[in-house]
Every structure is written in C-alpha cells, then in structure tokens.
Motif scaffolding. Structure first.
Motif, PDB file in Angstrom:
ATOM      1  N   LYS A  23       9.963   6.790  -4.307  1.00  0.00           N
ATOM      2  CA  LYS A  23       9.559   5.086  -4.056  1.00  0.00           C
ATOM      3  C   LYS A  23      10.021   5.093  -5.566  1.00  0.00           C
ATOM      4  O   LYS A  23       9.709   4.063  -6.969  1.00  0.00           O
ATOM      5  CB  LYS A  23       7.928   5.507  -4.267  1.00  0.00           C
ATOM      6  CG  LYS A  23       7.970   5.154  -2.425  1.00  0.00           C
ATOM      7  CD  LYS A  23       6.440   5.041  -2.874  1.00  0.00           C
ATOM      8  CE  LYS A  23       5.814   4.793  -1.440  1.00  0.00           C
ATOM      9  NZ  LYS A  23       6.389   3.049  -1.290  1.00  0.00           N
ATOM     10  N   LEU A  30       2.297   7.068  -8.955  1.00  0.00           N
ATOM     11  CA  LEU A  30       1.659   6.881  -7.439  1.00  0.00           C
ATOM     12  C   LEU A  30       0.369   7.030  -7.263  1.00  0.00           C
ATOM     13  O   LEU A  30       0.308   5.920  -6.421  1.00  0.00           O
ATOM     14  CB  LEU A  30       2.749   8.213  -6.931  1.00  0.00           C
ATOM     15  CG  LEU A  30       2.794   8.116  -4.891  1.00  0.00           C
ATOM     16  CD1 LEU A  30       3.309   6.144  -4.431  1.00  0.00           C
ATOM     17  CD2 LEU A  30       3.713   8.816  -4.676  1.00  0.00           C
ATOM     18  N   ILE A  31      -0.465   7.882  -7.638  1.00  0.00           N
ATOM     19  CA  ILE A  31      -1.884   7.871  -7.698  1.00  0.00           C
ATOM     20  C   ILE A  31      -2.691   6.634  -8.023  1.00  0.00           C
ATOM     21  O   ILE A  31      -2.731   6.853  -7.139  1.00  0.00           O
ATOM     22  CB  ILE A  31      -2.231   8.975  -7.558  1.00  0.00           C
ATOM     23  CG1 ILE A  31      -1.848  10.394  -6.963  1.00  0.00           C
ATOM     24  CG2 ILE A  31      -3.622   9.530  -7.796  1.00  0.00           C
ATOM     25  CD1 ILE A  31      -1.652  12.105  -7.828  1.00  0.00           C
ATOM     26  N   GLU A  33      -1.254   4.149  -8.452  1.00  0.00           N
ATOM     27  CA  GLU A  33      -1.257   2.647  -7.347  1.00  0.00           C
ATOM     28  C   GLU A  33      -2.019   2.767  -6.073  1.00  0.00           C
ATOM     29  O   GLU A  33      -2.772   1.616  -5.903  1.00  0.00           O
ATOM     30  CB  GLU A  33       0.195   2.796  -6.875  1.00  0.00           C
ATOM     31  CG  GLU A  33       0.186   1.697  -5.837  1.00  0.00           C
ATOM     32  CD  GLU A  33       2.019   1.620  -6.025  1.00  0.00           C
ATOM     33  OE1 GLU A  33       2.672   1.746  -4.696  1.00  0.00           O
ATOM     34  OE2 GLU A  33       2.640   0.975  -6.731  1.00  0.00           O
ATOM     35  N   ARG A  34      -2.251   3.811  -5.358  1.00  0.00           N
ATOM     36  CA  ARG A  34      -2.923   4.280  -4.358  1.00  0.00           C
ATOM     37  C   ARG A  34      -4.292   3.990  -4.504  1.00  0.00           C
ATOM     38  O   ARG A  34      -5.443   3.736  -3.890  1.00  0.00           O
ATOM     39  CB  ARG A  34      -2.941   5.427  -3.667  1.00  0.00           C
ATOM     40  CG  ARG A  34      -1.316   5.642  -3.327  1.00  0.00           C
ATOM     41  CD  ARG A  34      -1.019   4.552  -1.663  1.00  0.00           C
ATOM     42  NE  ARG A  34       0.354   4.687  -1.312  1.00  0.00           N
ATOM     43  CZ  ARG A  34       1.314   3.956  -2.523  1.00  0.00           C
ATOM     44  NH1 ARG A  34       1.431   3.257  -3.298  1.00  0.00           N
ATOM     45  NH2 ARG A  34       2.273   3.813  -1.187  1.00  0.00           N
ATOM     46  N   ASN A  36      -5.799   2.330  -7.532  1.00  0.00           N
ATOM     47  CA  ASN A  36      -6.615   0.606  -7.671  1.00  0.00           C
ATOM     48  C   ASN A  36      -6.549  -0.343  -5.888  1.00  0.00           C
ATOM     49  O   ASN A  36      -7.332  -0.712  -5.772  1.00  0.00           O
ATOM     50  CB  ASN A  36      -4.627  -0.096  -8.150  1.00  0.00           C
ATOM     51  CG  ASN A  36      -5.171   0.529  -9.859  1.00  0.00           C
ATOM     52  OD1 ASN A  36      -6.191   0.747 -10.335  1.00  0.00           O
ATOM     53  ND2 ASN A  36      -4.024   0.700 -10.705  1.00  0.00           N
ATOM     54  N   ASP A  37      -5.320   0.431  -5.096  1.00  0.00           N
ATOM     55  CA  ASP A  37      -5.716  -0.054  -3.706  1.00  0.00           C
ATOM     56  C   ASP A  37      -6.620  -0.306  -2.986  1.00  0.00           C
ATOM     57  O   ASP A  37      -7.070  -0.864  -2.704  1.00  0.00           O
ATOM     58  CB  ASP A  37      -4.731   0.119  -3.019  1.00  0.00           C
ATOM     59  CG  ASP A  37      -3.218  -0.468  -3.378  1.00  0.00           C
ATOM     60  OD1 ASP A  37      -2.857  -1.521  -3.801  1.00  0.00           O
ATOM     61  OD2 ASP A  37      -2.091   0.330  -2.484  1.00  0.00           O
ATOM     62  N   MET A  38      -7.467   1.387  -3.110  1.00  0.00           N
ATOM     63  CA  MET A  38      -8.498   1.871  -2.904  1.00  0.00           C
ATOM     64  C   MET A  38      -9.766   0.898  -3.091  1.00  0.00           C
ATOM     65  O   MET A  38     -10.429   0.548  -2.699  1.00  0.00           O
ATOM     66  CB  MET A  38      -8.835   2.824  -2.979  1.00  0.00           C
ATOM     67  CG  MET A  38      -8.376   3.978  -1.740  1.00  0.00           C
ATOM     68  SD  MET A  38      -8.597   5.675  -1.659  1.00  0.00           S
ATOM     69  CE  MET A  38      -8.108   6.341  -2.778  1.00  0.00           C
TER      70      MET A  38
END
Length: 244
Positions: A23, A30-31, A33-34, A36-38
């Motif tokens: 990516k 990456l961590i 970003e995930r 923040n999504d959660m």
C-alpha cells in the motif's frame, strides 16, 4: 503525538510489513489508519491547506520529498506515496500531507511571547534581588514562567515557539521553569489572559517610573517589592501548578 508499543508474533509483523509495502505505507501509518476506521474518525481538512497547487509548486514539492527519501530510507515507501500524490495532482491528498505542518504563529503573537518571556526574566532577577524579609511577602512561583495551554491551538503554538527561543541565551530559564512550574510547558489552562493582565501592570509600572523621573530608564533597575506585588496582582487566575 503519543507513542504506543505493541507486542505481536514475528509472522504477524512480517505480514503487516508486506501489506504496508503493497500500500506504499509505513506499518505505523497502516495501523493508525485502521484504528481511525474503527473509531470512526474522519480526517479534518485544515483551513490553511491548499486546495490546488501550480505545476511548478507540485514539481518542487515532489523533488523535496524525493530528497527526503534519501535522508530517511526507513520512510521511503510512505514518502513515495506523497511523491506520487504531487506528481499526479491528487488534491484530496494535500490535507494529509500538509497536516505535518503546524499552523503559523502571527507576528503579533510572536512579539507577545517575547514580551512575556522578558517580563518573567525581569521578575526572576527582581525577586532574587529582594531582601529575605521582602521575599516572604511574595510567592516565588508566580515570578516564573508557567507555560501555555496545549489544549488550545494558539497557545500550543506559543509554547512550541518558547521551546524554539529557549535555544537563545536570553530565555534559557524557560527550560527549567517549564519542568518545575508546569507540566513541561503545558499549563492545562489558558494563560494568555493572565499574561496580558500582568503585561498591562508591567507597562503601568514603567509609566510610573517615567513620570517620576523622565530621564530615568525603566529597564535599568530591578523592580522593588511593591512593583512586583503590583504586577503579580494583575494575574487573572492562578495556574494549577502553583507552588510555594
């Protein structure tokens, strides 16, 4: 920004590194970003983020990012992502890229910080010159710099500027004061109103000195006990880190 350490099996770490590489991201990015999504967090677009850049600006920024990759090879994948965004002109990515930059501190606010630091330097010198009996009538901590509020964007920028200025011999005392009389420069409450009140009182002290003797320089002699008390009386409120 806070740092969090995570323990994980070696195979999981290797899988994350492969995914981050695919990516064009760092593992940390990456961590984050995930997470923040959660949490349902959405990126806020700063008002000062450019919505568009000229071709020349994009070219220069792209080249600067490429040079950064040489200096920080560990961030190469992440930097290459920014390079591509500038090269292709992905304007929606500018907010993420420019979020690395802090907001500007106005000239007026910079000069306010100078005045505050000059005031506390003079107060410290003046307090140290008092007789022991006079010192007992004054709370020493109030004569020292007590930081700015890190929860306020403007004051947080002022505190960063204080740290920058601390490299100058004129205001090196702020380093020790930040540790002793605040949470490493964080007052946890807004200080600008209090400092403004103290500066107004300071200017009144200087005005009175000039009126008393027009040929007298108000900056050549430390404040006496009454002048210090007058300046400190202008504090709007006390810092939560008040110490005797």
């Amino acid at each position: 920004m806070a740092t969090v350490s995570i323990r994980m099996p070696d195979d999981m770490k290797e899988a994350l590194e492969r995914l981050a590489t695919e990516k064009s991201m760092t593992v940390s990015g990456l961590i984050s970003e995930r997470i923040n999504d959660m949490l349902g967090h959405r990126e806020e677009i700063r008002e000062d983020t450019p919505y568009t850049l000229t071709t020349a600006e994009r070219y220069l920024l792209m080249r600067v990012e490429e040079l950064s990759a040489l200096v920080k090879p560990e961030d190469k994948a992440y930097i290459e992502r920014d390079v591509e965004a500038f090269q292709e002109g992905y304007t929606a990515e500018y907010s993420r890229i420019f979020s690395k930059m802090h907001i500007e501190l106005s000239r007026q606010d910079c000069e306010f910080v100078w005045d505050v630091l000059d005031m506390f330097r003079d107060l410290i010198i003046s307090y140290d010159n008092l007789e022991a009996s006079d010192k007992e009538t004054i709370e020493e901590s109030q004569c020292h710099y007590q930081g700015f509020d890190h929860n306020d964007n403007r004051e947080c920028a002022m505190e960063r500027y204080v740290k920058y200025l601390a490299k100058d011999d004129c205001w090196e005392f702020t380093v020790e004061d930040s540790k002793k009389f605040s949470d490493r420069g964080n007052s946890h409450c807004q200080m600008v109103p209090m400092y403004q009140g103290m500066l107004s009182a300071l200017n009144e002290v200087k005005r009175r000195r000039r009126m008393a003797n027009r040929s007298y320089s108000s900056n050549c002699q430390p404040f006496d006990k009454k002048e210090i008390q007058f300046i400190l009386s202008a504090r709007r409120y006390d810092s939560p880190f008040r110490r005797g």
